[in-house]
Design a protein around this motif. Structure first.
Motif: not given
Length: 135
Positions: A121-123, A23-30
């Motif tokens: 979830l934030i992009k 989850i920390d390594n997602l390319m968008f905010g979570a």
């Protein structure tokens, strides 16, 4: 490492299968919230976007303490109506501007598949410029 797209049709199950590191390594905010809006998880991508460290925001209320610019019918109203009705999934654009440069984002709100929690979830969206505008 699992790859998760921001617009995944089955985002609830995709998130449920990820470890905290993934989850920390997602390319968008979570951001994971409880039903009252208290932050339970805040990933590194969101930290980089906002300049706020996870350890400084976890345990605080997202709408009142961390992002009061979201106290609107469009954002927090949608969140709390979704919690109340159980119809939580939503996608919309918003501008974050609390203690940061105004930043246009796409928000995906979903209920967790495995817990009684909720995900924001934030992009980041890049603002389009027209000829003559500053970059």
């Amino acid at each position: 490492m699992k790859r998760v797209r921001f617009d995944s049709d089955d985002m609830q199950n995709a998130l449920a299968s990820l470890s905290d590191d993934e989850i920390d390594n997602l390319m968008f905010g979570a951001i994971e919230l409880d039903a009252d809006g208290t932050i339970l998880r805040y990933n590194l991508a969101e930290s980089e976007l906002t300049g706020r460290r996870p350890e400084d925001v976890i345990g605080r209320n997202f709408f009142n303490d961390v992002a009061p610019c979201t106290r609107s019918n469009e954002f927090s109203g949608r969140f709390f109506r979704g919690v109340e009705t159980g119809e939580f999934n939503a996608v919309f654009e918003y501008v974050f501007d609390y203690e940061m440069a105004p930043t246009k984002v796409r928000i995906l709100m979903i209920k967790s598949a495995v817990a009684d929690t909720y995900w924001l979830l934030i992009k980041r969206k890049f603002l389009e410029t027209t000829e003559g505008d500053e970059p």
